[in-house]
Design a protein around this motif. Structure first.
Motif, PDB file in Angstrom:
ATOM      1  N   ALA A  82       0.844  -1.195   0.000  1.00 31.01           N
ATOM      2  CA  ALA A  82       0.000   0.000   0.000  1.00 31.01           C
ATOM      3  C   ALA A  82       0.873   1.236   0.000  1.00 31.01           C
ATOM      4  O   ALA A  82       1.870   1.296   0.705  1.00 31.01           O
ATOM      5  N   CYS A  83       0.492   2.200  -0.811  1.00 32.94           N
ATOM      6  CA  CYS A  83       1.248   3.452  -0.908  1.00 32.94           C
ATOM      7  C   CYS A  83       0.265   4.593  -0.693  1.00 32.94           C
ATOM      8  O   CYS A  83      -0.881   4.523  -1.135  1.00 32.94           O
ATOM      9  N   ASP A  84       0.726   5.645  -0.019  1.00 33.50           N
ATOM     10  CA  ASP A  84      -0.191   6.751   0.263  1.00 33.50           C
ATOM     11  C   ASP A  84      -0.013   7.910  -0.722  1.00 33.50           C
ATOM     12  O   ASP A  84      -0.387   9.039  -0.445  1.00 33.50           O
ATOM     13  N   CYS A  85       0.534   7.609  -1.883  1.00 35.23           N
ATOM     14  CA  CYS A  85       0.699   8.677  -2.866  1.00 35.23           C
ATOM     15  C   CYS A  85      -0.653   9.037  -3.493  1.00 35.23           C
ATOM     16  O   CYS A  85      -1.617   8.271  -3.401  1.00 35.23           O
ATOM     17  N   SER A  86      -0.725  10.213  -4.108  1.00 33.00           N
ATOM     18  CA  SER A  86      -1.972  10.660  -4.744  1.00 33.00           C
ATOM     19  C   SER A  86      -1.622  11.696  -5.805  1.00 33.00           C
ATOM     20  O   SER A  86      -0.490  12.184  -5.859  1.00 33.00           O
ATOM     21  N   HIS A 136       5.974   9.329 -12.059  1.00 34.49           N
ATOM     22  CA  HIS A 136       5.783   8.027 -11.411  1.00 34.49           C
ATOM     23  C   HIS A 136       6.127   8.130  -9.927  1.00 34.49           C
ATOM     24  O   HIS A 136       7.142   8.709  -9.582  1.00 34.49           O
ATOM     25  N   CYS A 137       5.266   7.568  -9.092  1.00 35.75           N
ATOM     26  CA  CYS A 137       5.585   7.512  -7.660  1.00 35.75           C
ATOM     27  C   CYS A 137       6.794   6.602  -7.489  1.00 35.75           C
ATOM     28  O   CYS A 137       6.855   5.508  -8.039  1.00 35.75           O
ATOM     29  N   HIS A 138       7.758   7.075  -6.710  1.00 35.14           N
ATOM     30  CA  HIS A 138       8.973   6.326  -6.446  1.00 35.14           C
ATOM     31  C   HIS A 138       8.666   4.972  -5.811  1.00 35.14           C
ATOM     32  O   HIS A 138       9.262   3.964  -6.152  1.00 35.14           O
ATOM     33  N   TYR A 139       7.748   4.958  -4.891  1.00 30.79           N
ATOM     34  CA  TYR A 139       7.500   3.773  -4.062  1.00 30.79           C
ATOM     35  C   TYR A 139       6.660   2.701  -4.752  1.00 30.79           C
ATOM     36  O   TYR A 139       6.853   1.527  -4.530  1.00 30.79           O
ATOM     37  N   CYS A 140       5.678   3.120  -5.547  1.00 25.11           N
ATOM     38  CA  CYS A 140       4.750   2.124  -6.091  1.00 25.11           C
ATOM     39  C   CYS A 140       4.670   2.182  -7.616  1.00 25.11           C
ATOM     40  O   CYS A 140       3.963   1.389  -8.225  1.00 25.11           O
ATOM     41  N   HIS A 141       5.377   3.132  -8.214  1.00 19.63           N
ATOM     42  CA  HIS A 141       5.461   3.288  -9.666  1.00 19.63           C
ATOM     43  C   HIS A 141       4.126   3.656 -10.316  1.00 19.63           C
ATOM     44  O   HIS A 141       3.964   3.552 -11.524  1.00 19.63           O
TER      45      HIS A 141
HETATM   46 ZN   LIG Z   1       2.938   5.511  -4.582  1.00 18.88          ZN
END
Ligand SMILES: [Zn+2]
Length: 295
Positions: A236-240, A269-274
């Protein structure tokens, strides 16, 4: 089997333990980052390690595990919280190395010389950070060394995976045994660690279809214990989009203007979840107007 972690306590022996299956979240992370075989194994072990460290946390605390070495992967990072949410990435997910003795060559991938940094956000003023050298560059013994050197409490840890002959992930998971603060009996963790080493690796047991509970039952055979909790684990990633927009804004007006001129849009692209976040021309123009108004 869905991903989860089981927590037990052996009160008389003064020991707590966790076992987890992480096959699904490791698979998801590997797919999201389009990681090669060796990068996926490195990322998987780091994610499983983070999930186990996360189980030691209290509500709202977070932990990050960062492996950095002189090999081509450069850096592998995973974060977990106390709710079983895990995310992570590998700096160079395309690294491809030949097998050595039919094993994935983690040592060459991360490099012999390197560091494991564990950062805990315990909701105190300062982060708690500890750095230990890579001792085996296998993302397993390195984690054990972290506990031996940095945590002042007897701990045994194991992370791993089973791959099939085509390199597909069959099972991933791990186990952590730790003395209870001020309650542990000398030598209990060491004795359990010995038993653990006599058993097949935890991931092999999981691959055979054994549950994390069954794995713990094998390790704690003959020792009374109580199952406290079963907790789901997930990637789970909290990006938005909004957070990504804020990050984009930190580039500054000149850079956004340049992006508009050259690309006309932006994909971040989010670093953590792409996860990919799209910004079209209009959205970039609005952002540029805001940035220009503030300067
Ligand atoms: Zn993310």
């Amino acid at each position: 089997m869905a991903d989860y972690l089981v927590r037990i306590i052996a009160k008389e022996a003064g020991v707590r333990a966790f076992a987890c299956v992480t096959t699904g979240l490791v698979q998801e992370a590997t797919q999201r980052h389009q990681a090669s075989l060796v990068a996926g194994v490195a990322l998987g072990r780091t994610l499983t390690g983070a999930a186990l460290l996360g189980a030691l946390l209290k509500v709202q605390q977070r932990v990050a595990l960062k492996y950095e070495g002189n090999g081509p992967l450069q850096k592998v990072l995973a974060e977990a919280d106390s709710y079983g949410r895990v995310r992570g990435y590998v700096n160079v997910p395309t690294v491809d190395l030949p097998l050595v003795n039919e094993q994935v060559d983690l040592e060459s991938a991360i490099g012999r010389a390197g560091l494991l940094t564990v950062v805990k956000d315990l909701r105190l003023k300062e982060m708690v950070e500890s750095v230990t050298p890579l001792v085996a560059s296998d993302f397993n013994q390195d984690l054990q060394l972290y506990f031996d050197q940095s945590e002042q409490i007897a701990t045994a840890v194991q992370v791993g995976e089973v791959l099939d002959e085509t390199g597909q992930l069959v099972a991933a998971g791990g186990l952590l045994i730790q003395e209870l603060p001020a309650q542990g009996q000398a030598g209990v963790v060491a004795a359990l660690q010995e038993r653990l080493q006599e058993l097949p690796p935890v991931a092999d047991l999981l691959a055979e279809g054994q549950s994390p509970e069954a794995v713990l039952a094998l390790v704690f055979a003959g020792m009374p214990y109580e199952v406290l909790e079963q907790r789901p684990l997930r990637f789970a990633c909290d990006c938005s989009w909004d957070r990504t927009r804020q990050a984009l804004a930190t580039l500054g007006a000149a850079e956004i203007a340049h992006l508009l001129e050259t690309e006309g849009e932006a994909v971040v692209h989010c670093h953590y979840c792409h996860e990919a976040y799209y910004f079209n021309q209009f959205e970039l123009e609005v952002l540029l107007t805001e940035l220009s108004a503030n300067t």
